[in-house]
Design a protein around this motif. Structure first.
Motif, PDB file in Angstrom:
ATOM      1  N   THR A 171      61.954  38.233  61.016  1.00  0.00           N
ATOM      2  CA  THR A 171      62.013  39.123  59.867  1.00  0.00           C
ATOM      3  C   THR A 171      60.632  39.665  59.506  1.00  0.00           C
ATOM      4  N   PHE A 172      60.560  40.979  59.273  1.00  0.00           N
ATOM      5  CA  PHE A 172      59.309  41.614  58.852  1.00  0.00           C
ATOM      6  C   PHE A 172      59.361  41.885  57.354  1.00  0.00           C
ATOM      7  N   LYS A 173      58.236  41.637  56.682  1.00  0.00           N
ATOM      8  CA  LYS A 173      58.161  41.861  55.245  1.00  0.00           C
ATOM      9  C   LYS A 173      56.819  42.455  54.870  1.00  0.00           C
ATOM     10  N   LEU A 174      56.821  43.269  53.807  1.00  0.00           N
ATOM     11  CA  LEU A 174      55.569  43.657  53.185  1.00  0.00           C
ATOM     12  C   LEU A 174      55.078  42.489  52.337  1.00  0.00           C
ATOM     13  N   PRO A 175      53.764  42.279  52.250  1.00  0.00           N
ATOM     14  CA  PRO A 175      53.261  41.194  51.400  1.00  0.00           C
ATOM     15  C   PRO A 175      53.657  41.424  49.941  1.00  0.00           C
ATOM     16  N   GLY A 176      54.115  40.373  49.289  1.00  0.00           N
ATOM     17  CA  GLY A 176      54.533  40.482  47.890  1.00  0.00           C
ATOM     18  C   GLY A 176      55.597  39.467  47.576  1.00  0.00           C
ATOM     19  N   GLY A 177      56.396  39.759  46.546  1.00  0.00           N
ATOM     20  CA  GLY A 177      57.449  38.831  46.168  1.00  0.00           C
ATOM     21  C   GLY A 177      57.964  39.092  44.770  1.00  0.00           C
ATOM     22  N   ARG A 178      58.657  38.091  44.231  1.00  0.00           N
ATOM     23  CA  ARG A 178      59.322  38.232  42.941  1.00  0.00           C
ATOM     24  C   ARG A 178      58.348  37.970  41.790  1.00  0.00           C
ATOM     25  N   LEU A 179      58.496  38.750  40.717  1.00  0.00           N
ATOM     26  CA  LEU A 179      57.691  38.546  39.520  1.00  0.00           C
ATOM     27  C   LEU A 179      58.232  37.382  38.705  1.00  0.00           C
ATOM     28  N   ARG A 180      57.346  36.727  38.005  1.00  0.00           N
ATOM     29  CA  ARG A 180      57.755  35.728  37.031  1.00  0.00           C
ATOM     30  C   ARG A 180      58.196  36.432  35.747  1.00  0.00           C
ATOM     31  N   PRO A 181      59.046  35.796  34.939  1.00  0.00           N
ATOM     32  CA  PRO A 181      59.465  36.424  33.666  1.00  0.00           C
ATOM     33  C   PRO A 181      58.257  36.774  32.799  1.00  0.00           C
ATOM     34  N   GLY A 182      58.183  38.029  32.341  1.00  0.00           N
ATOM     35  CA  GLY A 182      57.094  38.482  31.488  1.00  0.00           C
ATOM     36  C   GLY A 182      55.822  38.870  32.210  1.00  0.00           C
ATOM     37  N   GLU A 183      55.780  38.731  33.529  1.00  0.00           N
ATOM     38  CA  GLU A 183      54.587  39.052  34.308  1.00  0.00           C
ATOM     39  C   GLU A 183      54.543  40.543  34.617  1.00  0.00           C
ATOM     40  N   SER A 184      53.360  41.153  34.544  1.00  0.00           N
ATOM     41  CA  SER A 184      53.229  42.573  34.843  1.00  0.00           C
ATOM     42  C   SER A 184      53.271  42.801  36.349  1.00  0.00           C
ATOM     43  N   ASP A 185      53.552  44.043  36.742  1.00  0.00           N
ATOM     44  CA  ASP A 185      53.607  44.382  38.163  1.00  0.00           C
ATOM     45  C   ASP A 185      52.285  44.070  38.865  1.00  0.00           C
ATOM     46  N   VAL A 186      51.191  44.497  38.269  1.00  0.00           N
ATOM     47  CA  VAL A 186      49.881  44.327  38.899  1.00  0.00           C
ATOM     48  C   VAL A 186      49.510  42.856  38.988  1.00  0.00           C
ATOM     49  N   GLU A 187      49.671  42.116  37.896  1.00  0.00           N
ATOM     50  CA  GLU A 187      49.325  40.687  37.907  1.00  0.00           C
ATOM     51  C   GLU A 187      50.181  39.922  38.910  1.00  0.00           C
ATOM     52  N   GLY A 188      51.474  40.246  38.956  1.00  0.00           N
ATOM     53  CA  GLY A 188      52.361  39.553  39.878  1.00  0.00           C
ATOM     54  C   GLY A 188      52.020  39.837  41.329  1.00  0.00           C
ATOM     55  N   LEU A 189      51.708  41.097  41.648  1.00  0.00           N
ATOM     56  CA  LEU A 189      51.363  41.437  43.025  1.00  0.00           C
ATOM     57  C   LEU A 189      50.037  40.802  43.427  1.00  0.00           C
ATOM     58  N   GLN A 190      49.068  40.802  42.523  1.00  0.00           N
ATOM     59  CA  GLN A 190      47.798  40.146  42.817  1.00  0.00           C
ATOM     60  C   GLN A 190      48.001  38.652  43.071  1.00  0.00           C
ATOM     61  N   ARG A 191      48.859  38.017  42.295  1.00  0.00           N
ATOM     62  CA  ARG A 191      49.153  36.589  42.490  1.00  0.00           C
ATOM     63  C   ARG A 191      49.809  36.347  43.849  1.00  0.00           C
ATOM     64  N   LYS A 192      50.786  37.188  44.201  1.00  0.00           N
ATOM     65  CA  LYS A 192      51.482  37.025  45.468  1.00  0.00           C
ATOM     66  C   LYS A 192      50.559  37.271  46.661  1.00  0.00           C
ATOM     67  N   LEU A 193      49.686  38.266  46.561  1.00  0.00           N
ATOM     68  CA  LEU A 193      48.754  38.546  47.646  1.00  0.00           C
ATOM     69  C   LEU A 193      47.783  37.385  47.843  1.00  0.00           C
ATOM     70  N   THR A 194      47.338  36.810  46.748  1.00  0.00           N
ATOM     71  CA  THR A 194      46.447  35.662  46.843  1.00  0.00           C
ATOM     72  C   THR A 194      47.168  34.471  47.471  1.00  0.00           C
ATOM     73  N   SER A 195      48.424  34.275  47.093  1.00  0.00           N
ATOM     74  CA  SER A 195      49.201  33.158  47.629  1.00  0.00           C
ATOM     75  C   SER A 195      49.408  33.267  49.128  1.00  0.00           C
ATOM     76  N   LYS A 196      49.633  34.485  49.615  1.00  0.00           N
ATOM     77  CA  LYS A 196      49.999  34.659  51.020  1.00  0.00           C
ATOM     78  C   LYS A 196      48.866  35.142  51.919  1.00  0.00           C
ATOM     79  N   LEU A 197      47.798  35.673  51.322  1.00  0.00           N
ATOM     80  CA  LEU A 197      46.754  36.272  52.158  1.00  0.00           C
ATOM     81  C   LEU A 197      45.340  35.797  51.828  1.00  0.00           C
ATOM     82  N   SER A 198      45.203  34.811  50.930  1.00  0.00           N
ATOM     83  CA  SER A 198      43.878  34.322  50.559  1.00  0.00           C
ATOM     84  C   SER A 198      43.819  32.804  50.690  1.00  0.00           C
ATOM     85  N   ALA A 199      42.601  32.273  50.724  1.00  0.00           N
ATOM     86  CA  ALA A 199      42.424  30.831  50.792  1.00  0.00           C
ATOM     87  C   ALA A 199      42.947  30.176  49.518  1.00  0.00           C
TER      88      ALA A 199
END
Length: 240
Positions: A113-141
């Protein structure tokens, strides 16, 4: 450049040359016209992209994935909707240069399966904050704390899931008043260099846009539509 957990898709064929000539012709035409006239606000937009060789790739501990059937997934979505309402997801469109051609960074799960980096937002989380969190989780130390270092740009497109068992659509049907899921695609601009640290059970790929374009069978409708979303930009390749 360390290539652990990273692969570059080399299936360019002749599309690299043909699209390269078409893109250069379009840029020359725009330059001759002085960038265009009238109400075309998107004309002349430039996206700087850097060579793949500018980046470092490493690996970290594997992420935990749930083994679930389609029925399990539908039930999970129903439970989430009952508790939180609309499921909001965010995904990153990240472009690099390889062989003088723009490539899209994708994650591959279980070699299928191919996916773009990202994922589901937490309740109340903004788009930008959620994407930054997901990118850090999957693409950063782990523990890097570099969430704010990801430059999240404009929203390129939105996909909607009208019901739990239906496919995602690039529009919300007017008869659907309570959609179950919304996925937003954001342009993420890379700096001249950075480290990508990928979980061991994921594979980071750089795939040429010409290979992705309308290739629904391999990449699915969302990823296959990314080249069209990027058509408003001219790519400015910055040599390292």
């Amino acid at each position: 450049m360390c290539t652990s957990n990273f692969e570059a898709s080399l299936s360019l064929g002749s599309c690299s040359c043909s699209i390269g000539r078409e893109m250069q012709g379009a840029r020359d035409h725009a330059a001759a016209d002085g960038g265009g006239s009238g109400g075309g606000g998107d004309q002349g937009r430039v996206l700087d992209i850097y060579p793949l060789s500018s980046y470092y790739f490493g690996s970290k501990d594997a992420l935990a994935f749930k083994e679930e059937t389609l029925a399990d997934r539908v039930q999970r979505m129903k439970s989430h909707y009952a508790a939180h309402g609309l499921r909001n997801c965010v995904e990153a469109v990240i472009v690099v240069e390889l062989f003088r051609h723009p490539h899209l960074l994708l994650l591959q799960v279980r070699n299928s399966t191919f996916k773009l980096p990202g994922g589901r937002l937490r309740p109340g989380e903004s788009d930008v904050e959620g994407l930054q969190r997901k990118l850090t989780s999957k693409l950063s130390a782990d523990g890097a704390g570099d969430e704010t270092q990801w430059e999240v740009g404009e929203c390129l497109g939105m996909w909607w899931r009208p019901d739990f068992e239906t496919l995602l659509y690039p529009y919300l049907p007017p008869n659907i008043k309570k959609p179950k899921e919304c996925t937003k695609l954001f342009l993420v601009k890379l700096p001249v260099s950075r480290k990508f640290i990928v979980p061991k059970n994921l594979k980071l790929l750089a795939v040429p846009l010409c290979q992705i374009h309308e290739n629904l069978k391999t990449y699915g409708p969302i990823i296959a539509g990314v080249p069209q979303l990027l058509s408003k930009f001219s790519f400015n390749i910055i040599d390292s």
